[in-house]
Design a protein around this motif. Structure first.
Motif: not given
Length: 421
Positions: A96-110, A150-152
């Motif tokens: 909303e209101q021109g805000t950019q929102c990026w999703v942080q993608l992750n894998h925890p590993g150990k 995992l790359v995919q």
């Protein structure tokens, strides 16, 4: 220029996307997903509050790419489009209101709590330090085919993020999670295509970026959160980090957020941090990782962000005007004062002050995990439409957490009664 006018300047990325100001909300763990990894109305309400609070770029808490590998209970997980509707509602509110929102993608590993997942996997079967092994299992080494898979997974998740209506994605390459583990010679002892030399240890993150880019196209922003160093003996160094920055910039990454540390060396929290400024002249500049950013700026022209340590609009503006960074990241203040960007952009000071969250029990405080729990609790309050509690006791939060963990363990041990069909 006044500090607030510096912060209010828009920033145009090289892919043509313009961010409305120089303030970035860095990722914090919300733990507001459902058991099967779906976004919830609480997440929608939380991110709507941040969008309405004036932030220019909002990075979500870590969203996992594999339901079998969660970093904590309550993680949102994106494996396919089964929860696309919930993601679209979240994205709409967050932008909303021109805000950019990026999703942080992750894998925890150990770096997943013991017992949360059926197993933990990592580049190599390197255990945690002895005092943390009660909390984290020794991981199984990933096979080559699993690494490719995992790359995919990262690429698939990025495509779904774009379809849902978010503005971009961020690879979590910091704080000791899987990407960070691949980069570190301490955690990655492989001798195949994925390890053995700094170039091969960078192979995973570059493959993740390239696979994502192939799915989302050239105009959709892809950023990364990257450690300046692990601050562990034998770990990822500043020199290796600078080489990684150069490699990512050459590959076309759109934004690099600089941080540092892992669960074993939680310098990103500022509690007992080796990254925390020691010289008075450096301390006045506020940011923990600004000196590394200055080195990175000499190496690349890619937009840079530093998160950690900023306290005032003046300190933030000075970092930008120095040329070392293009944006400044704030996080914990947003958990107790979600509309603080509006105040900073209006030339007013924040109403709240970020302070270390401690119990007074050194063995607990040293782990750095209490900070996550305390701030997660504040985010949940915003998600429920409640007021935050900036003065809540760290010891009280720990006691509540210990009680709930004990209760959950008791329920888990309770025998199930057999019922006749």
């Amino acid at each position: 220029m006044t500090p607030h006018s510096v912060l209010a300047q828009p920033l145009k990325l090289r892919n043509g996307i313009t961010l409305k100001n120089r303030l970035l909300k860095s990722a914090m763990s919300e733990a507001l997903g459902t058991r099967d990894g779906a976004a919830t109305p609480e997440l929608t309400r939380l991110y709507q509050a941040w969008a309405q609070g004036g932030i220019g770029l909002c990075i979500t808490g870590n969203v996992m790419v594999d339901l079998r590998a969660r970093g904590e209970p309550g993680n949102v997980v994106i494996e396919d489009e089964r929860h696309l509707g919930a993601l679209q509602a979240w994205a709409q509110a967050a932008t909303e209101q021109g805000t950019q929102c990026w999703v942080q993608l992750n894998h925890p590993g150990k770096q997943a709590p013991r017992g949360l997942n059926r197993e933990t996997v990592a580049p190599s079967a390197v255990p945690f330090r002895p005092d943390m092994q009660a909390f984290f299992s020794t991981p199984r080494t990933l096979e080559d085919a699993e690494v490719h898979a995992l790359v995919q997974r990262f690429a698939t998740a990025a495509g779904i993020v774009k379809k849902a209506g978010f503005s971009g994605v961020q690879i979590h390459g910091a704080h000791g999670y899987l990407v960070s583990q691949f980069l570190s010679p301490l955690h990655n002892t492989r001798d195949d295509d994925w390890g053995g030399t700094p170039e091969k240890r960078r192979h995973f993150v570059l493959q993740v970026y390239q696979a994502m880019r192939a799915v989302v196209g050239p105009k959709f922003p892809i950023g990364i959160k990257l450690n300046s160093a692990d601050f562990q003996r034998g770990g990822f160094t500043e020199e290796e980090s600078l080489d990684t920055v150069r490699a990512l910039a050459n590959a076309g990454i759109d934004l690099i957020e600089i941080s540092g540390g892992t669960y074993e060396a939680p310098v990103m929290t500022g509690v007992g941090s080796k990254a925390a400024p020691t010289k008075e002249s450096t301390r006045q500049r506020e940011a923990y990782f600004l000196e590394f950013a200055e080195k990175a700026r000499k190496a690349v022209t890619t937009p840079l962000v530093v998160t950690g340590g900023f306290r005032t609009a003046q300190g933030m503006a000075q970092a930008i005007e120095s040329g070392a960074v293009d944006m400044v990241g704030i996080a914990r203040i947003m958990a107790i004062e979600p509309d603080v960007p509006l105040r900073l952009l209006a030339g007013k000071p924040a109403l709240q002050t970020v302070k270390p969250i401690t119990t007074g029990i050194k063995a607990i405080d040293r782990l750095g995990l209490l900070e996550i729990s305390w701030y997660t609790g504040q985010l949940k309050r915003i998600g429920r439409g409640e007021r935050t509690k900036p003065k809540e006791s760290g010891l009280w939060v720990f006691a509540k957490q210990a009680f709930h963990m004990a209760l959950a363990g008791k329920k888990k041990r309770k025998p199930t009664k057999l019922r006749a069909n």
